[in-house]
Design an enzyme around this catalytic site. Structure first.
Site, PDB file in Angstrom:
ATOM      1  N   LYS A 187      25.307 -38.829   7.999  1.00 28.15           N
ATOM      2  CA  LYS A 187      26.188 -37.811   8.579  1.00 28.15           C
ATOM      3  C   LYS A 187      27.284 -38.416   9.447  1.00 28.15           C
ATOM      4  O   LYS A 187      28.398 -37.910   9.467  1.00 28.15           O
ATOM      5  CB  LYS A 187      25.393 -36.760   9.332  1.00 28.15           C
ATOM      6  N   ARG A 217      21.575 -30.258  18.612  1.00 25.90           N
ATOM      7  CA  ARG A 217      20.256 -30.845  18.362  1.00 25.90           C
ATOM      8  C   ARG A 217      19.177 -29.769  18.399  1.00 25.90           C
ATOM      9  O   ARG A 217      18.076 -29.992  17.899  1.00 25.90           O
ATOM     10  CB  ARG A 217      19.908 -31.872  19.453  1.00 25.90           C
ATOM     11  N   ARG A 256      19.003 -50.439   7.666  1.00 29.79           N
ATOM     12  CA  ARG A 256      20.330 -50.346   8.278  1.00 29.79           C
ATOM     13  C   ARG A 256      20.435 -51.091   9.612  1.00 29.79           C
ATOM     14  O   ARG A 256      19.456 -51.315  10.311  1.00 29.79           O
ATOM     15  CB  ARG A 256      20.737 -48.888   8.467  1.00 29.79           C
ATOM     16  N   ARG A 303      18.382 -51.244  15.305  1.00 24.57           N
ATOM     17  CA  ARG A 303      17.816 -50.373  16.333  1.00 24.57           C
ATOM     18  C   ARG A 303      16.304 -50.530  16.357  1.00 24.57           C
ATOM     19  O   ARG A 303      15.663 -50.572  15.322  1.00 24.57           O
ATOM     20  CB  ARG A 303      18.171 -48.918  16.046  1.00 24.57           C
ATOM     21  N   ARG A 306      10.338 -39.656  14.054  1.00 23.14           N
ATOM     22  CA  ARG A 306      11.717 -39.185  14.289  1.00 23.14           C
ATOM     23  C   ARG A 306      12.132 -38.153  13.249  1.00 23.14           C
ATOM     24  O   ARG A 306      12.782 -37.162  13.563  1.00 23.14           O
ATOM     25  CB  ARG A 306      12.692 -40.365  14.221  1.00 23.14           C
TER      26      ARG A 306
END
Ligand SMILES: [Zn+2]
Length: 229
Positions: free
Chosen positions: A18, A93, A132, A164, A176
């Protein structure tokens, strides 16, 4: 393609692309890309009064309250030239944020034009997240690094690229994704009820997904939007 004053949201789970899509689309249609994550960082760094408030919550490990997030967005949106549209990335969110944002727009005689939701199956999201790396400065995502080989610096801002911590562990990723699903379902229902939600298949290459989103824009805003892609 130009899109005067269009107010859009791009939502999707972590790894759905996104952020990448929001940036690409903003460039293509001449809208402002607004990432709430970037805004938080900007206000913290510039030590604005909003930044000071944000820091207090971040230090305690608490979420930034909705009213501060909304105030920050309002400030940003009001700073845009009249004819300039925007694409929100990473917001809302929660359903509460979505409702508060609606109220903010309504108070200004305005409303959202379209919400794009990018769908990718959980298994594929997991694989993407494991592979990623992201820029520590601007959060730009670099996909599919294989075997630990990747550039050291961001081509966008020169920031340091890193893996990350929460992208490294399948269990953390699963948690998550579940959290995202739980929070986003009521938001999706909310926008669907308002008749402004469009779901996009996000499984293909970046460029294909961008084209699919542009097709939705072109057919939704026929007559108000000029495009030549
Ligand atoms: Zn960067």
């Amino acid at each position: 393609m130009t899109a005067d004053g269009l107010q859009l949201i791009v939502m999707g789970p972590p790894g759905s692309g996104k952020g990448t899509q929001s940036v690409a689309l903003a460039t293509d249609i001449g809208a402002m890309h607004i990432s709430t994550g970037d805004l938080f960082r900007y206000h913290e760094r510039s030590a604005t009064s909003l930044g000071d408030q944000i820091q207090d919550f971040m230090k305690k490990g608490d979420l930034v309250p909705d009213d501060i997030t909304i105030a920050m967005l309002k400030d940003k949106i009001e700073s845009l030239p009249d004819s300039m549209g925007y694409i929100l990335d990473g917001f809302p969110r929660t359903l509460n944020q979505a409702i508060s944002f609606d109220k903010m727009l309504t108070a200004g005689n305005s409303k959202l034009d379209l919400v794009i939701c990018i769908d990718v199956p959980e298994r594929q999201l997991e694989n993407r997240l494991l592979r990623r790396i992201v820029c520590a400065e601007c959060s730009l995502v670099y996909g599919s690094h294989v075997g630990g080989e990747y550039d050291e610096y961001c081509k966008n801002c020169g920031g340091k690229l890193q893996k990350r911590v929460d992208d490294s562990d399948k269990e953390v990723i699963g948690h998550r994704l579940k959290k995202y699903m739980d929070l986003s379902l009521p938001i999706i229902d909310h926008y669907q009820a308002h008749g402004i939600l469009h779901r996009i298949d996000g499984t293909g290459p970046v460029i294909e997904v961008t084209t699919a989103i542009k097709r939705v824009l072109a057919s939704t805003f026929k007559g108000t939007l000029s495009f030549n892609y």
